[in-house]
Enzyme design. Structure first.
Site, PDB file in Angstrom:
ATOM      1  N   PRO A 192       4.517   1.556  -9.226  1.00  0.00           N
ATOM      2  CA  PRO A 192       4.906   0.586  -8.202  1.00  0.00           C
ATOM      3  C   PRO A 192       6.206  -0.140  -8.541  1.00  0.00           C
ATOM      4  CG  PRO A 192       2.557   0.428  -8.660  1.00  0.00           C
ATOM      5  CD  PRO A 192       3.127   1.370  -9.686  1.00  0.00           C
ATOM      6  N   GLU A 212       4.518   7.497  -3.339  1.00  0.00           N
ATOM      7  CA  GLU A 212       3.189   7.766  -3.900  1.00  0.00           C
ATOM      8  C   GLU A 212       3.123   7.032  -5.226  1.00  0.00           C
ATOM      9  OE1 GLU A 212       1.066   9.032  -2.126  1.00  0.00           O
ATOM     10  OE2 GLU A 212       1.894  10.583  -0.824  1.00  0.00           O
ATOM     11  N   CYS A 246      -2.676   9.176 -11.565  1.00  0.00           N
ATOM     12  CA  CYS A 246      -2.648   7.989 -10.698  1.00  0.00           C
ATOM     13  C   CYS A 246      -3.963   7.780  -9.971  1.00  0.00           C
ATOM     14  CB  CYS A 246      -1.502   8.088  -9.702  1.00  0.00           C
ATOM     15  SG  CYS A 246      -1.566   9.558  -8.653  1.00  0.00           S
TER      16      CYS A 246
END
Length: 459
Positions: A192, A212, A246
């Site tokens: 992020p 993503e 992830c």
């Protein structure tokens, strides 16, 4: 003014984008078939490169890197003609005489920035969608998986023309230089923190993006769950790639009635991946580099006594029982083979912990109770919610993959990926001569006021 070193390459692709966009669909399918064939031909090379980068087991490479892309290619080839078909749109009575449709056109020159944890899958998977939509693309693989990055450069050069698809290698500086160019779409997979940087860079050129990202994917295990089954599934999802995924379970919220039993079963299951007695023979990846290895060791307080020091950056699985919801392990995404278990009394307590963090890519719920399932679906947000399974949703190319807020923007895979790389263009046809729209042109007579009143009330 300093010239961007990648401007000439970008311009070469940009000059070719309409030629590629206007090719027949069978040309795109042929390109996908070339990619499919090339992956099979380079299977051993990909296995070797990933083992060199972080000891990724060959079978794991086949499943999590190559199979996923091959399945995406086959699914796309089978459905592309249907996805690309123009969509006729109904005409309202007020626009009588017109016709409308939506056509899917390539966005143009696309930038795909892929991460190190699945460097083949997360480079070539988005490329499948980009090609299917009729785009040209630059791939920027992660420098943290150097052997795979170098192989991808050779692989792409041998498979595609340089004015269609090309790989650019390098680190942070190269990414910044690429992001400064006016791409038509950027597809980024990563953290992020870096995702926000990509988003800011894209805003300078008003470039559309797909992000993503990640987050702390929670697992809730209810007291009625099948504990052995849950432990096997959670462990597999967590320890594939040594937890560097992830969508891996980040932490477990276990009902107090079954928490100890679950912990015991998880300890047993970890030996299927890593057995201290086997030394270097485990079906288990290393941590990608010393930076991340030391970060994870710090989270553990350097307390992992089972460390196999014969292999660089190898961190054995750690199940942290009776973890504290306020511990350092819960401050950020773990992204490694450490699995904290937090004991909770009920669903409401679990929900309070989940809501402390930004929405994740996935929420995993283990229960047979329909009301419990609906409680978490109605009171959480995430890219996906999975009942009695972890991470396997990624393997279905028909499902859109992505997150929400801090875990991502946009979707990939299948038709969702095709649309992400496409411009949904409106094509509107109007007749020549008298039209219903002309009835509303000035001057605004009493007759036209009557028409407007009728429109407002009935049409």
């Amino acid at each position: 003014m300093e010239i961007n070193p990648y401007r000439a390459l970008f311009d070469k692709l940009n000059d070719n984008k309409f030629t590629v966009r206007n090719r027949k669909l069978k040309s795109r399918i042929s390109m996908l078939s070339l990619l499919e064939k090339a992956i099979h031909q380079h299977r051993k090379a990909f296995r070797d490169a990933l083992f060199e980068d972080f000891r990724k087991p060959h079978m794991e490479t086949d499943i999590t890197e190559l199979y996923v892309v091959l399945k995406e290619i086959r699914h796309t080839k089978a459905n592309l003609r249907n996805w690309a078909r123009s969509q006729n749109v109904a005409t309202p009575l007020a626009l009588l005489g017109t016709s409308s449709e939506v056509v899917y056109e390539a966005k143009g020159v696309c930038l795909i920035i892929s991460p190190w944890n699945y460097p083949v899958n997360l480079s070539l998977g988005p490329l499948v969608s980009a090609i299917a939509a009729g785009n040209v693309a630059i791939l920027k693989p992660s420098e943290m998986a150097p052997h795979t990055s170098a192989l991808l450069k050779k692989f792409v050069a041998a498979t595609f023309n340089e004015d269609e698809v090309v790989v650019v290698e390098g680190g942070k500086e190269v990414s910044e230089q690429l992001l400064d160019l006016p791409f038509d779409h950027i597809f980024f997979t990563g953290s992020p923190k870096i995702g926000s940087i990509v988003m800011r860079a894209a805003s300078k050129n008003l470039t559309s993006i797909t992000l993503e990202l990640g987050g702390k994917c929670p697992v809730y295990v209810h007291h009625d769950a099948a504990i052995k089954d849950a432990a096997a599934k959670i462990t597999a999802a967590k320890l594939v790639n040594a937890g560097q995924s992830c969508i891996a379970p980040d932490y477990i919220l276990a009902h107090t009635k079954i928490a100890d039993q679950l912990s015991s079963e998880l300890q047993k299951e970890t030996k299927n991946f890593f057995d201290p007695q086997k030394k270097g023979e485990n079906d288990y990846s290393s941590i990608v580099n010393s930076h991340h290895y030391n970060r994870l060791k710090q989270l553990l307080g350097n307390s992992n006594s089972n460390e196999n020091s014969d292999i660089s950056n190898l961190l054995p699985p750690v199940v942290v029982t009776d973890a504290n919801a306020n511990s350092e392990l819960m401050n950020e995404e773990i992204f490694g083979p450490i699995l904290p278990i937090i004991k909770i009394e009920n669903e409401q307590e679990a929900l309070k912990i989940i809501h402390k963090y930004e929405e994740s890519l996935a929420v995993y719920i283990f229960t047979g109770n329909k009301k419990t399932k609906e409680f978490f679906r109605e009171n959480t947000s995430s890219g996906s919610i999975c009942y009695n399974e972890c991470a396997v949703q990624f393997l279905n190319p028909a499902l859109p993959f992505g997150g929400i807020h801090g875990s991502g923007i946009g979707r990939s895979h299948g038709m969702a990926g095709f649309k992400s790389f496409s411009n949904e263009r409106v094509v509107f046809h109007q007749r020549v001569g008298l039209t219903s729209a002309k009835l509303l042109y000035p001057p605004y007579s009493n007759f036209k006021k009557i028409i407007v009143n009728l429109l407002l009330k009935y049409f």
